[in-house]
Design a protein around this motif. Structure first.
Motif, PDB file in Angstrom:
ATOM      1  N   LEU A 186       7.976  -9.040 -21.912  1.00  0.00           N
ATOM      2  CA  LEU A 186       8.042 -10.086 -22.926  1.00  0.00           C
ATOM      3  C   LEU A 186       6.712 -10.248 -23.642  1.00  0.00           C
ATOM      4  CD1 LEU A 186      10.123 -12.799 -21.005  1.00  0.00           C
ATOM      5  CD2 LEU A 186      10.907 -11.301 -22.861  1.00  0.00           C
ATOM      6  N   ARG A 187       5.624 -10.085 -22.914  1.00  0.00           N
ATOM      7  CA  ARG A 187       4.305 -10.248 -23.514  1.00  0.00           C
ATOM      8  C   ARG A 187       3.894  -9.050 -24.365  1.00  0.00           C
ATOM      9  NH1 ARG A 187       0.541 -12.200 -18.636  1.00  0.00           N
ATOM     10  NH2 ARG A 187       2.417 -12.307 -17.379  1.00  0.00           N
ATOM     11  N   THR A 188       4.327  -7.858 -23.973  1.00  0.00           N
ATOM     12  CA  THR A 188       3.899  -6.651 -24.685  1.00  0.00           C
ATOM     13  C   THR A 188       4.916  -6.165 -25.703  1.00  0.00           C
ATOM     14  OG1 THR A 188       4.846  -5.232 -22.959  1.00  0.00           O
ATOM     15  CG2 THR A 188       2.545  -5.922 -22.693  1.00  0.00           C
ATOM     16  N   GLY A 189       6.159  -6.648 -25.614  1.00  0.00           N
ATOM     17  CA  GLY A 189       7.201  -6.172 -26.523  1.00  0.00           C
ATOM     18  C   GLY A 189       7.752  -4.806 -26.150  1.00  0.00           C
ATOM     19  N   PHE A 190       7.430  -4.356 -24.956  1.00  0.00           N
ATOM     20  CA  PHE A 190       7.884  -3.045 -24.479  1.00  0.00           C
ATOM     21  C   PHE A 190       9.119  -3.232 -23.592  1.00  0.00           C
ATOM     22  CE2 PHE A 190       7.613   0.524 -21.430  1.00  0.00           C
ATOM     23  CZ  PHE A 190       7.582   1.587 -22.323  1.00  0.00           C
ATOM     24  N   THR A 191      10.033  -2.260 -23.614  1.00  0.00           N
ATOM     25  CA  THR A 191      11.224  -2.313 -22.755  1.00  0.00           C
ATOM     26  C   THR A 191      11.092  -1.250 -21.672  1.00  0.00           C
ATOM     27  OG1 THR A 191      12.621  -3.065 -24.579  1.00  0.00           O
ATOM     28  CG2 THR A 191      13.728  -2.137 -22.660  1.00  0.00           C
ATOM     29  N   THR A 192      11.009  -1.704 -20.438  1.00  0.00           N
ATOM     30  CA  THR A 192      10.834  -0.800 -19.306  1.00  0.00           C
ATOM     31  C   THR A 192      12.203  -0.374 -18.763  1.00  0.00           C
ATOM     32  OG1 THR A 192       8.782  -1.934 -18.722  1.00  0.00           O
ATOM     33  CG2 THR A 192       9.778  -0.531 -17.045  1.00  0.00           C
ATOM     34  N   ARG A 193      12.401   0.947 -18.621  1.00  0.00           N
ATOM     35  CA  ARG A 193      13.666   1.453 -18.066  1.00  0.00           C
ATOM     36  C   ARG A 193      13.494   1.878 -16.613  1.00  0.00           C
ATOM     37  NH1 ARG A 193      13.268   4.173 -22.888  1.00  0.00           N
ATOM     38  NH2 ARG A 193      12.905   6.140 -21.768  1.00  0.00           N
ATOM     39  N   ASN A 194      12.489   2.668 -16.330  1.00  0.00           N
ATOM     40  CA  ASN A 194      12.232   3.104 -14.962  1.00  0.00           C
ATOM     41  C   ASN A 194      10.737   3.081 -14.686  1.00  0.00           C
ATOM     42  OD1 ASN A 194      11.319   5.809 -15.999  1.00  0.00           O
ATOM     43  ND2 ASN A 194      13.511   5.968 -16.511  1.00  0.00           N
TER      44      ASN A 194
ATOM     45  N   GLY B 270       0.813  -1.214   0.000  1.00  0.00           N
ATOM     46  CA  GLY B 270       0.000   0.000   0.000  1.00  0.00           C
ATOM     47  C   GLY B 270       0.840   1.254   0.000  1.00  0.00           C
ATOM     48  N   ALA B 271       2.028   1.164  -0.626  1.00  0.00           N
ATOM     49  CA  ALA B 271       2.957   2.294  -0.627  1.00  0.00           C
ATOM     50  C   ALA B 271       3.540   2.493  -2.013  1.00  0.00           C
ATOM     51  CB  ALA B 271       4.078   2.055   0.377  1.00  0.00           C
ATOM     52  N   LEU B 272       3.926   3.742  -2.294  1.00  0.00           N
ATOM     53  CA  LEU B 272       4.498   4.094  -3.583  1.00  0.00           C
ATOM     54  C   LEU B 272       5.901   3.501  -3.735  1.00  0.00           C
ATOM     55  CD1 LEU B 272       4.167   7.440  -5.373  1.00  0.00           C
ATOM     56  CD2 LEU B 272       6.468   6.597  -4.969  1.00  0.00           C
ATOM     57  N   ILE B 273       6.262   3.092  -4.954  1.00  0.00           N
ATOM     58  CA  ILE B 273       7.579   2.527  -5.249  1.00  0.00           C
ATOM     59  C   ILE B 273       8.155   3.254  -6.463  1.00  0.00           C
ATOM     60  CG2 ILE B 273       8.869   0.471  -5.948  1.00  0.00           C
ATOM     61  CD1 ILE B 273       6.789  -1.239  -4.570  1.00  0.00           C
ATOM     62  N   ASN B 274       9.395   3.732  -6.313  1.00  0.00           N
ATOM     63  CA  ASN B 274      10.093   4.421  -7.398  1.00  0.00           C
ATOM     64  C   ASN B 274      11.356   3.625  -7.741  1.00  0.00           C
ATOM     65  OD1 ASN B 274      11.291   6.158  -9.226  1.00  0.00           O
ATOM     66  ND2 ASN B 274      11.058   7.994  -7.943  1.00  0.00           N
ATOM     67  N   VAL B 275      11.417   3.115  -8.951  1.00  0.00           N
ATOM     68  CA  VAL B 275      12.543   2.281  -9.381  1.00  0.00           C
ATOM     69  C   VAL B 275      13.242   2.979 -10.553  1.00  0.00           C
ATOM     70  CG1 VAL B 275      13.248   0.031 -10.280  1.00  0.00           C
ATOM     71  CG2 VAL B 275      11.355   0.188  -8.657  1.00  0.00           C
ATOM     72  N   PRO B 276      14.449   3.491 -10.358  1.00  0.00           N
ATOM     73  CA  PRO B 276      15.137   4.185 -11.451  1.00  0.00           C
ATOM     74  C   PRO B 276      15.656   3.253 -12.543  1.00  0.00           C
ATOM     75  CG  PRO B 276      16.450   4.245  -9.435  1.00  0.00           C
ATOM     76  CD  PRO B 276      15.156   3.618  -9.081  1.00  0.00           C
ATOM     77  N   ASP B 277      15.955   1.988 -12.186  1.00  0.00           N
ATOM     78  CA  ASP B 277      16.438   1.019 -13.182  1.00  0.00           C
ATOM     79  C   ASP B 277      15.663  -0.281 -12.986  1.00  0.00           C
ATOM     80  OD1 ASP B 277      17.741  -0.649 -14.911  1.00  0.00           O
ATOM     81  OD2 ASP B 277      19.762  -0.218 -14.184  1.00  0.00           O
ATOM     82  N   ALA B 278      14.694  -0.524 -13.877  1.00  0.00           N
ATOM     83  CA  ALA B 278      13.784  -1.650 -13.685  1.00  0.00           C
ATOM     84  C   ALA B 278      14.500  -2.990 -13.719  1.00  0.00           C
ATOM     85  CB  ALA B 278      12.699  -1.614 -14.758  1.00  0.00           C
ATOM     86  N   TYR B 279      15.399  -3.191 -14.687  1.00  0.00           N
ATOM     87  CA  TYR B 279      16.029  -4.502 -14.846  1.00  0.00           C
ATOM     88  C   TYR B 279      17.092  -4.774 -13.788  1.00  0.00           C
ATOM     89  CZ  TYR B 279      13.576  -5.626 -19.147  1.00  0.00           C
ATOM     90  OH  TYR B 279      12.595  -5.951 -20.065  1.00  0.00           O
ATOM     91  N   ALA B 280      17.478  -3.764 -13.044  1.00  0.00           N
ATOM     92  CA  ALA B 280      18.417  -3.958 -11.943  1.00  0.00           C
ATOM     93  C   ALA B 280      17.694  -4.315 -10.648  1.00  0.00           C
ATOM     94  CB  ALA B 280      19.275  -2.702 -11.738  1.00  0.00           C
ATOM     95  N   ASP B 281      16.364  -4.229 -10.665  1.00  0.00           N
ATOM     96  CA  ASP B 281      15.559  -4.524  -9.469  1.00  0.00           C
ATOM     97  C   ASP B 281      14.974  -5.934  -9.601  1.00  0.00           C
ATOM     98  OD1 ASP B 281      13.419  -4.595  -7.481  1.00  0.00           O
ATOM     99  OD2 ASP B 281      13.720  -2.426  -7.335  1.00  0.00           O
TER     100      ASP B 281
END
Length: 261
Positions: A97-105, A77-88
């Motif tokens: 993989l399902r959407t073909g999108f690359t998430t950075r942050n 129930g709290a906000l999460i800020n991830v500057p580097d998605a693949y490092a988390d």
């Protein structure tokens, strides 16, 4: 009033799909991100599903409500800020993989109702120009809290509409079944009438057969009675008459013979 002066959570009562599309569009505009995904919590299946992901068409995404960053955001129930998605390690790469999108942050905010109900999670993806800032966090928290009630109302309205549609479908099915039952009852009544008529005919036939049998018996008894009631001399006379009748032709033959002599 221009659009930028409107409260970020003030939406009119619209269709759920339109509302979700409007929500993600507002977040993209407010935070300057490439994409926004709004997950709706389905407690009955313990899932988070995304009806709209801007830029990914109308693909539906379903994940366990404890999976990845969205699941942790909902659970805590709290906000999460991830500057580097693949490092988390908490990041669920299956969605990319399902959407073909690359998430950075990622910036995740839970959508919590006024009584603490876990309505869903809103994710802003790929802040243009760098990671999400503290100002972005504050803005998304305000947005999600104000959008929660509207989203709950839309979900409740959709559930009510679905219930009404189910009720109408059930009523139509019941009416059709009622008509089928009425038709079946009419057929049974017609068959009952035919069966009763057949049984009545059978009863008549049985009575006629019984009467005919009785008549045959009575005739037989009458014949026996007449035979037994005839006097003996009548029987002897009858026998004598038969004898005379048989002798008569012989006597005539004798007389004819004499005449020739």
């Amino acid at each position: 009033m221009t659009e930028h002066r409107k409260n970020p959570g003030s939406f009119s009562s619209i269709d759920l799909e339109e509302l979700l599309t409007l929500l993600v569009s507002r977040v993209n505009h407010l935070l300057g991100c490439e994409r926004c995904t709004l997950f709706i919590h389905a407690p009955e299946t313990c899932e988070l599903w995304a009806h709209v992901a801007s830029g990914a068409g109308s693909n539906e995404i379903r994940i366990p409500d404890t999976s990845g960053l969205a699941g942790e955001c909902l659970t805590a129930g709290a906000l999460i800020n991830v500057p580097d998605a693949y490092a988390d390690k908490r990041f669920n790469r299956q969605v990319d993989l399902r959407t073909g999108f690359t998430t950075r942050n990622i910036l995740c905010a839970p959508i919590i109702g006024p009584r603490g109900e876990k309505v869903g999670v809103i994710q802003a993806l790929n802040k243009v120009g760098g990671p999400f800032t503290a100002a972005d966090e504050n803005l998304l928290e305000v947005f999600s809290s104000q959008a929660a009630i509207t989203l709950q109302n839309a979900l409740a309205e959709e559930a009510l509409s679905a219930a009404r549609e189910n009720e109408r479908s059930l009523a139509a099915a019941l009416a059709a079944n009622h008509e089928k039952l009425q038709s079946a009852f009419r057929d049974l009544a017609a068959q009952k009438t035919s069966l009763e008529a057949l049984m009545a005919h059978q009863r008549i036939i049985r009575r006629l057969a019984a009467g005919l049998g009785l008549l045959v018996v009575l005739i037989g008894i009458g014949i026996l009675y007449r035979r037994s009631a005839s006097p003996p001399h009548a029987q002897e006379a009858s026998a004598a008459g038969q004898a005379v009748a048989s002798v008569g032709p012989i006597s005539s033959s004798v007389e004819i013979g004499r005449a020739h002599v």
